[in-house]
Design a protein around this motif. Structure first.
Motif, PDB file in Angstrom:
ATOM      1  N   GLY A 151      35.462  67.309 -76.281  1.00 42.30           N
ATOM      2  CA  GLY A 151      34.269  68.128 -76.035  1.00 42.30           C
ATOM      3  C   GLY A 151      34.057  69.127 -77.156  1.00 42.30           C
ATOM      4  N   LYS A 152      35.113  69.859 -77.473  1.00 48.12           N
ATOM      5  CA  LYS A 152      34.953  70.907 -78.491  1.00 48.12           C
ATOM      6  C   LYS A 152      34.957  70.281 -79.887  1.00 48.12           C
ATOM      7  N   THR A 153      35.736  69.209 -80.095  1.00 48.85           N
ATOM      8  CA  THR A 153      35.754  68.567 -81.428  1.00 48.85           C
ATOM      9  C   THR A 153      34.356  68.080 -81.814  1.00 48.85           C
ATOM     10  N   THR A 154      33.664  67.438 -80.868  1.00 47.47           N
ATOM     11  CA  THR A 154      32.344  66.888 -81.210  1.00 47.47           C
ATOM     12  C   THR A 154      31.361  68.022 -81.523  1.00 47.47           C
ATOM     13  N   HIS A 155      31.557  69.162 -80.886  1.00 47.04           N
ATOM     14  CA  HIS A 155      30.712  70.325 -81.180  1.00 47.04           C
ATOM     15  C   HIS A 155      31.005  70.831 -82.600  1.00 47.04           C
ATOM     16  N   LEU A 156      32.300  70.904 -82.951  1.00 50.56           N
ATOM     17  CA  LEU A 156      32.668  71.378 -84.299  1.00 50.56           C
ATOM     18  C   LEU A 156      32.066  70.446 -85.362  1.00 50.56           C
ATOM     19  N   ALA A 157      32.162  69.131 -85.117  1.00 50.60           N
ATOM     20  CA  ALA A 157      31.631  68.161 -86.093  1.00 50.60           C
ATOM     21  C   ALA A 157      30.131  68.346 -86.278  1.00 50.60           C
ATOM     22  N   ALA A 158      29.431  68.590 -85.162  1.00 53.33           N
ATOM     23  CA  ALA A 158      27.977  68.765 -85.253  1.00 53.33           C
ATOM     24  C   ALA A 158      27.644  70.029 -86.035  1.00 53.33           C
ATOM     25  N   ARG A 187      45.513  59.994 -74.223  1.00 51.63           N
ATOM     26  CA  ARG A 187      44.297  60.807 -74.323  1.00 51.63           C
ATOM     27  C   ARG A 187      43.608  60.643 -75.686  1.00 51.63           C
ATOM     28  N   VAL A 188      44.364  60.159 -76.680  1.00 53.09           N
ATOM     29  CA  VAL A 188      43.783  59.963 -78.014  1.00 53.09           C
ATOM     30  C   VAL A 188      42.651  58.934 -77.963  1.00 53.09           C
ATOM     31  N   LEU A 189      42.800  57.924 -77.099  1.00 52.21           N
ATOM     32  CA  LEU A 189      41.787  56.868 -77.032  1.00 52.21           C
ATOM     33  C   LEU A 189      40.446  57.433 -76.577  1.00 52.21           C
ATOM     34  N   ALA A 190      40.479  58.304 -75.547  1.00 58.94           N
ATOM     35  CA  ALA A 190      39.233  58.916 -75.062  1.00 58.94           C
ATOM     36  C   ALA A 190      38.608  59.772 -76.166  1.00 58.94           C
ATOM     37  N   LEU A 191      39.454  60.454 -76.899  1.00 62.93           N
ATOM     38  CA  LEU A 191      38.975  61.299 -78.002  1.00 62.93           C
ATOM     39  C   LEU A 191      38.264  60.443 -79.058  1.00 62.93           C
ATOM     40  N   ALA A 192      38.914  59.358 -79.481  1.00 58.33           N
ATOM     41  CA  ALA A 192      38.338  58.497 -80.525  1.00 58.33           C
ATOM     42  C   ALA A 192      37.008  57.897 -80.043  1.00 58.33           C
ATOM     43  N   LYS A 193      36.973  57.521 -78.772  1.00 57.89           N
ATOM     44  CA  LYS A 193      35.765  56.914 -78.219  1.00 57.89           C
ATOM     45  C   LYS A 193      34.597  57.915 -78.241  1.00 57.89           C
ATOM     46  N   ASN A 194      34.868  59.146 -77.860  1.00 58.73           N
ATOM     47  CA  ASN A 194      33.804  60.155 -77.859  1.00 58.73           C
ATOM     48  C   ASN A 194      33.312  60.470 -79.273  1.00 58.73           C
ATOM     49  N   LEU A 195      34.251  60.529 -80.222  1.00 64.52           N
ATOM     50  CA  LEU A 195      33.838  60.793 -81.611  1.00 64.52           C
ATOM     51  C   LEU A 195      32.938  59.666 -82.100  1.00 64.52           C
ATOM     52  N   ASP A 196      33.290  58.442 -81.725  1.00 67.95           N
ATOM     53  CA  ASP A 196      32.510  57.283 -82.138  1.00 67.95           C
ATOM     54  C   ASP A 196      31.113  57.327 -81.492  1.00 67.95           C
ATOM     55  N   ARG A 197      31.088  57.604 -80.184  1.00 73.13           N
ATOM     56  CA  ARG A 197      29.803  57.619 -79.454  1.00 73.13           C
ATOM     57  C   ARG A 197      28.853  58.663 -80.038  1.00 73.13           C
ATOM     58  N   LEU A 198      29.406  59.805 -80.460  1.00 75.59           N
ATOM     59  CA  LEU A 198      28.537  60.881 -80.954  1.00 75.59           C
ATOM     60  C   LEU A 198      28.255  60.769 -82.456  1.00 75.59           C
ATOM     61  N   GLY A 199      28.788  59.722 -83.103  1.00 75.16           N
ATOM     62  CA  GLY A 199      28.481  59.505 -84.518  1.00 75.16           C
ATOM     63  C   GLY A 199      29.198  60.474 -85.445  1.00 75.16           C
ATOM     64  N   VAL A 200      30.413  60.872 -85.070  1.00 76.33           N
ATOM     65  CA  VAL A 200      31.182  61.793 -85.922  1.00 76.33           C
ATOM     66  C   VAL A 200      31.865  60.975 -87.020  1.00 76.33           C
ATOM     67  N   THR A 201      31.582  61.328 -88.276  1.00 73.64           N
ATOM     68  CA  THR A 201      32.180  60.570 -89.384  1.00 73.64           C
ATOM     69  C   THR A 201      33.102  61.432 -90.250  1.00 73.64           C
ATOM     70  N   CYS A 202      33.198  62.735 -89.948  1.00 73.98           N
ATOM     71  CA  CYS A 202      34.019  63.604 -90.800  1.00 73.98           C
ATOM     72  C   CYS A 202      35.403  63.840 -90.202  1.00 73.98           C
ATOM     73  N   ALA A 203      35.744  63.126 -89.105  1.00 77.11           N
ATOM     74  CA  ALA A 203      36.994  63.448 -88.400  1.00 77.11           C
ATOM     75  C   ALA A 203      38.104  62.443 -88.686  1.00 77.11           C
ATOM     76  N   LEU A 204      39.312  62.986 -88.716  1.00 82.56           N
ATOM     77  CA  LEU A 204      40.521  62.184 -88.800  1.00 82.56           C
ATOM     78  C   LEU A 204      41.256  62.406 -87.485  1.00 82.56           C
ATOM     79  N   VAL A 205      41.500  61.340 -86.721  1.00 79.64           N
ATOM     80  CA  VAL A 205      42.147  61.493 -85.410  1.00 79.64           C
ATOM     81  C   VAL A 205      43.651  61.305 -85.576  1.00 79.64           C
ATOM     82  N   LEU A 206      44.414  62.260 -85.077  1.00 78.87           N
ATOM     83  CA  LEU A 206      45.870  62.175 -85.177  1.00 78.87           C
ATOM     84  C   LEU A 206      46.516  62.318 -83.804  1.00 78.87           C
ATOM     85  N   ASN A 207      47.731  61.774 -83.695  1.00 78.81           N
ATOM     86  CA  ASN A 207      48.522  61.869 -82.470  1.00 78.81           C
ATOM     87  C   ASN A 207      49.870  62.456 -82.878  1.00 78.81           C
ATOM     88  N   GLU A 208      49.863  63.787 -83.088  1.00 81.30           N
ATOM     89  CA  GLU A 208      51.038  64.461 -83.640  1.00 81.30           C
ATOM     90  C   GLU A 208      51.407  65.672 -82.793  1.00 81.30           C
TER      91      GLU A 208
END
Ligand code: SAM
Length: 359
Positions: free
Chosen positions: A123-130, A147-168
């Motif tokens: 939720g907040k990541t997609t806002h930051l990207a926008a 939970r990483v999968l839901a995160l990646a899916k939301n970034l994809d749905r909202l058209g976020v292209t500047c993000a690097l998704v990590l599981n760390e």
């Protein structure tokens, strides 16, 4: 302890007692708002559409969220914006209005290096990207693999292209990327008191001991987060709980251990309350510059935010970003001719790249 009448609810009695002692005359309206049906918050995804244009074509009646220009409350309680094709197309993210203040307060700029340390479901990541207009580097980290999968899916749905998704883990990131980020968001795992009416597990697992456990985990996450912020950079600490131990308490201890951080006086909205350092033994006076959003003072279920700025230290040395090679003019001309003949709308110029000789 103050003797404010406790309304009939399924909320833990001890939670109610604690809140009554802090809130005084505001306790009644607080419980009423907390147990009322939740507001449906809708944040327009400015990567795809402007708030003004969306308002013009919205299938649902909307009311603005006072502290977020791209935020709205859907005023028809029967509306199901999560099932509308516009949702699938990424025109908006359904987000609690109080959570929308994170992107506003952290205020990331296009081109910056930004880290969202506890990011899922995004939720907040997609806002930051926008807010970054998809420019710069946005690291979206989530410690729990599922939970990483839901995160990646939301970034994809909202058209976020500047993000690097990590599981760390935050510790491993801090060991690798000390002082790298202009802005870091810690939306900490918490006792979730603001979520009591949406998530029955939050009620089941609540106890003063659980609150203390959350505070310990928050302190550990913040230690790593502090190391990741560049000198002159910002750290936003957020929770969706009211427990002062996890808010002013955790922040007070952090500020004493980290004199290189100060609380920023965020331009506050009339619906925001100030932080309450007087509610905890560890309270630091500067935490009156933190903000509390209450469910009885505005839309949403409530949040705590403290924006910190870091002073001193050396500037980060950042890795050079790989730039995408532009296709040669002859190839571009052929592709443009193809687009003119075939597509209804122009192809976005910056979407073109050459990869292993292929367009
Ligand atoms: C409040 S939620 C984040 C919500 C998210 N920022 C959003 O707006 O959609 C907190 C997240 O922290 C993660 N978390 C739990 N323990 C953690 C830890 N020890 N370090 C880092 N993150 C953790 C949880 O898995 C959860 O996804």
């Amino acid at each position: 302890m103050a003797s404010h009448t406790q309304p009939e609810t399924s909320l833990p009695a001890l939670f109610l007692q604690r809140m009554a002692s802090w809130l005084g005359p505001e306790f009644g309206p607080f419980v009423e708002a907390l147990t009322a049906p939740s507001d449906i918050g809708l944040r327009v995804n400015t990567l795809k559409i402007s708030p003004h244009e969306f308002e013009g074509r919205s299938p649902f009646p909307l009311r603005p969220v006072p502290w977020c220009p791209e935020g709205f409350v859907v005023t028809d309680p029967e509306a199901r914006p999560g099932t509308h094709p516009y949702h699938e197309a990424g025109l908006y993210y359904l987000q609690d209005p109080s959570a929308m203040a994170a992107g506003v307060l952290l205020n990331p700029q296009p081109g910056e290096w930004v880290l969202d340390l506890c990011a899922a479901p995004g939720g907040k990541t997609t806002h930051l990207a926008a807010r970054m207009e998809n420019r710069g580097v946005l690291v979206a980290n989530e410690i729990h693999p599922r939970r990483v999968l839901a995160l990646a899916k939301n970034l994809d749905r909202l058209g976020v292209t500047c993000a690097l998704v990590l599981n760390e883990s935050p510790g491993r990131l801090a060991a690798r990327w000390e002082g790298l980020f202009d802005r870091v968001l810690v939306d900490a795992p918490c006792s979730g008191e603001g979520m009591f009416m949406r998530d029955p597990d939050a009620i089941r697992y609540w106890s003063p001991k659980a609150v203390e456990g959350c505070a310990r985990r928050q302190r550990a996450i913040l230690e790593s987060a502090a190391a990741l912020v560049r000198p002159g950079g910002y750290l936003l600490y957020a929770t969706c709980t009211f427990a002062p131990e996890e808010n002013e308490g955790v922040m007070g201890q952090f500020l004493r251990a980290h004199p290189e951080f100060d609380v920023v006086d965020v331009a506050s909205h009339p619906a925001f309350d100030a932080g309450h350092p007087e509610w905890v033994a560890e309270g630091e006076p500067q935490l009156t510059r933190a903000v509390r959003l209450w469910p009885h003072r505005g839309p949403g279920h409530g949040h705590f935010y403290a924006l910190l700025s870091r002073t001193g230290g050396a500037e980060p040395s950042r890795p050079r970003l790989y730039s995408i090679p532009r296709p040669p003019g002859r190839v571009r001309a052929l592709f443009e001719a193809f687009c003119r003949e075939t597509l209804v709308e122009p192809f976005p110029e910056k979407g073109l790249m050459l990869y292993r000789g292929l367009l």
